[in-house]
Scaffold this motif. Structure first.
Motif, PDB file in Angstrom:
ATOM      1  N   PRO A   1      38.026 -17.123  10.307  1.00 21.36           N
ATOM      2  CA  PRO A   1      39.359 -17.258   9.901  1.00 21.36           C
ATOM      3  C   PRO A   1      39.768 -16.846   8.544  1.00 21.36           C
ATOM      4  O   PRO A   1      39.248 -16.439   7.587  1.00 21.36           O
ATOM      5  CB  PRO A   1      39.759 -18.719   9.371  1.00 21.36           C
ATOM      6  CG  PRO A   1      38.213 -19.911   9.822  1.00 21.36           C
ATOM      7  CD  PRO A   1      37.541 -19.021   9.772  1.00 21.36           C
ATOM      8  N   SER A   2      40.849 -16.122   8.504  1.00 20.02           N
ATOM      9  CA  SER A   2      41.527 -14.565   8.026  1.00 20.02           C
ATOM     10  C   SER A   2      41.522 -15.579   6.821  1.00 20.02           C
ATOM     11  O   SER A   2      41.493 -16.664   6.411  1.00 20.02           O
ATOM     12  CB  SER A   2      42.691 -13.900   8.060  1.00 20.02           C
ATOM     13  OG  SER A   2      43.556 -14.998   7.930  1.00 20.02           O
ATOM     14  N   GLU A   3      41.591 -14.414   5.289  1.00 18.80           N
ATOM     15  CA  GLU A   3      42.157 -15.235   3.977  1.00 18.80           C
ATOM     16  C   GLU A   3      43.769 -16.053   4.225  1.00 18.80           C
ATOM     17  O   GLU A   3      43.475 -17.210   3.511  1.00 18.80           O
ATOM     18  CB  GLU A   3      42.143 -14.308   2.886  1.00 18.80           C
ATOM     19  CG  GLU A   3      40.755 -13.092   2.540  1.00 18.80           C
ATOM     20  CD  GLU A   3      41.070 -12.500   1.965  1.00 18.80           C
ATOM     21  OE1 GLU A   3      42.061 -12.246   1.425  1.00 18.80           O
ATOM     22  OE2 GLU A   3      39.982 -12.394   1.404  1.00 18.80           O
TER      23      GLU A   3
ATOM     24  N   HIS B   1      33.651 -14.283  -2.663  1.00 19.96           N
ATOM     25  CA  HIS B   1      33.043 -13.591  -2.497  1.00 19.96           C
ATOM     26  C   HIS B   1      31.509 -14.201  -2.857  1.00 19.96           C
ATOM     27  O   HIS B   1      30.605 -13.794  -2.677  1.00 19.96           O
ATOM     28  CB  HIS B   1      33.758 -13.085  -3.821  1.00 19.96           C
ATOM     29  CG  HIS B   1      32.914 -12.015  -4.329  1.00 19.96           C
ATOM     30  ND1 HIS B   1      32.883 -10.758  -4.232  1.00 19.96           N
ATOM     31  CD2 HIS B   1      32.209 -11.951  -6.093  1.00 19.96           C
ATOM     32  CE1 HIS B   1      30.882 -10.643  -4.953  1.00 19.96           C
ATOM     33  NE2 HIS B   1      31.728 -11.327  -6.227  1.00 19.96           N
ATOM     34  N   LEU B   2      31.704 -15.269  -3.534  1.00 20.29           N
ATOM     35  CA  LEU B   2      30.184 -16.503  -3.129  1.00 20.29           C
ATOM     36  C   LEU B   2      29.873 -16.107  -2.438  1.00 20.29           C
ATOM     37  O   LEU B   2      28.468 -15.819  -2.399  1.00 20.29           O
ATOM     38  CB  LEU B   2      30.993 -17.504  -4.607  1.00 20.29           C
ATOM     39  CG  LEU B   2      29.370 -18.356  -4.558  1.00 20.29           C
ATOM     40  CD1 LEU B   2      28.310 -17.482  -5.402  1.00 20.29           C
ATOM     41  CD2 LEU B   2      29.959 -19.735  -4.732  1.00 20.29           C
TER      42      LEU B   2
ATOM     43  N   LYS C   1      31.372  -9.386   4.085  1.00 20.35           N
ATOM     44  CA  LYS C   1      32.589  -8.978   4.180  1.00 20.35           C
ATOM     45  C   LYS C   1      32.636  -7.186   5.191  1.00 20.35           C
ATOM     46  O   LYS C   1      32.269  -6.442   4.241  1.00 20.35           O
ATOM     47  CB  LYS C   1      32.947  -9.265   3.192  1.00 20.35           C
ATOM     48  CG  LYS C   1      33.202 -11.119   2.454  1.00 20.35           C
ATOM     49  CD  LYS C   1      34.416 -10.439   1.825  1.00 20.35           C
ATOM     50  CE  LYS C   1      35.639 -10.823   1.474  1.00 20.35           C
ATOM     51  NZ  LYS C   1      35.770 -11.224  -0.095  1.00 20.35           N
ATOM     52  N   ILE C   2      33.209  -6.870   5.494  1.00 22.21           N
ATOM     53  CA  ILE C   2      34.055  -5.524   6.158  1.00 22.21           C
ATOM     54  C   ILE C   2      35.656  -5.430   5.835  1.00 22.21           C
ATOM     55  O   ILE C   2      36.356  -6.526   6.451  1.00 22.21           O
ATOM     56  CB  ILE C   2      33.714  -5.533   7.976  1.00 22.21           C
ATOM     57  CG1 ILE C   2      32.168  -5.759   8.495  1.00 22.21           C
ATOM     58  CG2 ILE C   2      33.670  -4.148   8.691  1.00 22.21           C
ATOM     59  CD1 ILE C   2      31.840  -5.795   9.610  1.00 22.21           C
ATOM     60  N   ARG C   3      35.755  -4.660   5.376  1.00 19.54           N
ATOM     61  CA  ARG C   3      36.806  -4.064   4.976  1.00 19.54           C
ATOM     62  C   ARG C   3      37.600  -3.915   6.129  1.00 19.54           C
ATOM     63  O   ARG C   3      37.682  -2.969   6.183  1.00 19.54           O
ATOM     64  CB  ARG C   3      37.162  -2.849   3.818  1.00 19.54           C
ATOM     65  CG  ARG C   3      38.486  -2.470   3.181  1.00 19.54           C
ATOM     66  CD  ARG C   3      38.167  -1.493   2.676  1.00 19.54           C
ATOM     67  NE  ARG C   3      37.300  -1.910   1.242  1.00 19.54           N
ATOM     68  CZ  ARG C   3      36.896  -1.038   0.219  1.00 19.54           C
ATOM     69  NH1 ARG C   3      37.545  -0.215   0.243  1.00 19.54           N
ATOM     70  NH2 ARG C   3      36.661  -1.427  -0.975  1.00 19.54           N
TER      71      ARG C   3
ATOM     72  N   SER D   1      35.395 -11.095   7.711  1.00 22.82           N
ATOM     73  CA  SER D   1      34.550 -11.431   7.003  1.00 22.82           C
ATOM     74  C   SER D   1      33.662 -12.381   8.591  1.00 22.82           C
ATOM     75  O   SER D   1      33.898 -12.742   9.689  1.00 22.82           O
ATOM     76  CB  SER D   1      34.288 -12.818   6.203  1.00 22.82           C
ATOM     77  OG  SER D   1      35.072 -12.407   5.111  1.00 22.82           O
ATOM     78  N   TYR D   2      32.569 -11.962   8.167  1.00 22.66           N
ATOM     79  CA  TYR D   2      31.342 -12.589   9.624  1.00 22.66           C
ATOM     80  C   TYR D   2      29.970 -13.008   9.504  1.00 22.66           C
ATOM     81  O   TYR D   2      29.464 -12.878   8.749  1.00 22.66           O
ATOM     82  CB  TYR D   2      30.889 -11.079  10.624  1.00 22.66           C
ATOM     83  CG  TYR D   2      31.818 -10.485  11.085  1.00 22.66           C
ATOM     84  CD1 TYR D   2      32.196 -11.348  12.619  1.00 22.66           C
ATOM     85  CD2 TYR D   2      33.050  -9.945  10.592  1.00 22.66           C
ATOM     86  CE1 TYR D   2      33.598 -10.433  13.107  1.00 22.66           C
ATOM     87  CE2 TYR D   2      33.601  -8.999  10.706  1.00 22.66           C
ATOM     88  CZ  TYR D   2      34.288  -9.094  12.077  1.00 22.66           C
ATOM     89  OH  TYR D   2      35.613  -8.741  12.835  1.00 22.66           O
ATOM     90  N   VAL D   3      29.779 -14.472   9.831  1.00 17.45           N
ATOM     91  CA  VAL D   3      28.603 -14.931   9.893  1.00 17.45           C
ATOM     92  C   VAL D   3      27.090 -14.522   9.947  1.00 17.45           C
ATOM     93  O   VAL D   3      26.905 -13.691  11.106  1.00 17.45           O
ATOM     94  CB  VAL D   3      28.334 -16.861  10.946  1.00 17.45           C
ATOM     95  CG1 VAL D   3      27.234 -17.587  10.133  1.00 17.45           C
ATOM     96  CG2 VAL D   3      29.906 -17.535   9.948  1.00 17.45           C
TER      97      VAL D   3
END
Length: 241
Positions: A29-31, A50-51, A60-62, A66-68
């Protein structure tokens, strides 16, 4: 930043990934959505993500999210000489070796070039599939100089050839050159490995030497793409002032 919520987000997502609730390749999900779920700030969510990224759980792709990541890939050491038996013990996963061929033959032309010998010289050809957690994921094709190893059996090949060479034969295996490439799967790969729809495979070619520098073994170790990550440890050399 609320450290308790930060810790909770990180713990929740590591558990979801480790248990398979969140599959490899799934977008998180998004931030904003995570912040709303935990009633916290985007900054707290960003720190937790980030952790997760630092510890290899997500990528994380700008501009995309974010992908597992696949956390189940097994680490295969590039440096060092490790037998499959030693590797499987280190991984701590159920494993076994399926021996398809152990035969003494005149050296095939393509292998003779690799071992730097003539085709008249004899080698031991050993073909073994390596099964981990009931999936055949590695195909090892070994060629050993018969002049160095006078006897070799399927029973030895099913256990550990290196243990036999270093123990019973008192040989000192010293070093190897390794070459890694990605190649199209062969008919033999399809027949002896559980490849699914894979069309390519990682091939590690090993040129193994004894302590006296004799090149006595050439190996093609063929690995399923999705099951391994190849790792090394490197230290930067610092120039003396």
């Amino acid at each position: 930043m609320n450290k308790n919520i930060f810790s909770q987000i990180y713990t929740d997502y590591t558990q979801r990934i480790e248990t398979g609730l969140l599959k490899t390749g799934i977008k998180l999900p998004s931030e904003n959505e995570i912040a709303e779920e935990y009633a916290t700030s985007r900054e707290t969510v960003r720190k937790a993500l980030h952790l997760l990224s630092q510890n290899g759980y997500i990528h994380k792709i700008r501009g995309k999210g974010s992908y597992v990541l696949d956390i189940n890939r097994m680490e295969f050491p590039i440096s060092g000489l490790v037998s499959f038996k030693e590797l499987s013990e280190r991984l701590g996963r159920p494993a076994r070796t399926l021996v398809h061929e152990t035969i003494r033959i005149p050296c095939p032309q393509n292998v003779a070039r690799q071992l730097q010998i003539t085709e008249q010289e004899e080698v031991w050809k050993v073909v073994r599939a390596r099964e981990i957690e009931e999936e055949k994921v590695i195909l090892d094709k070994d060629y050993f100089l018969a002049s160095v190893i006078p006897a070799l059996t399927a029973e030895i090949a099913a256990d550990s050839i290196y243990a036999y060479l270093e123990g019973d034969c008192s040989l000192k295996i010293a070093y190897a050159k390794k070459e890694i490439s990605v190649e199209k799967v062969s008919a033999e790969d399809k027949r002896l490995l559980d490849l699914g729809r894979d069309t390519h495979i990682v091939v590690v070619r090993n040129y193994v030497h004894l302590e006296d520098t004799t090149l006595f073994q050439y190996t093609e170790s063929r690995h399923r793409l999705d099951k391994f990550q190849f790792v090394d440890f490197a230290r930067r050399a610092v120039a003396e002032e």
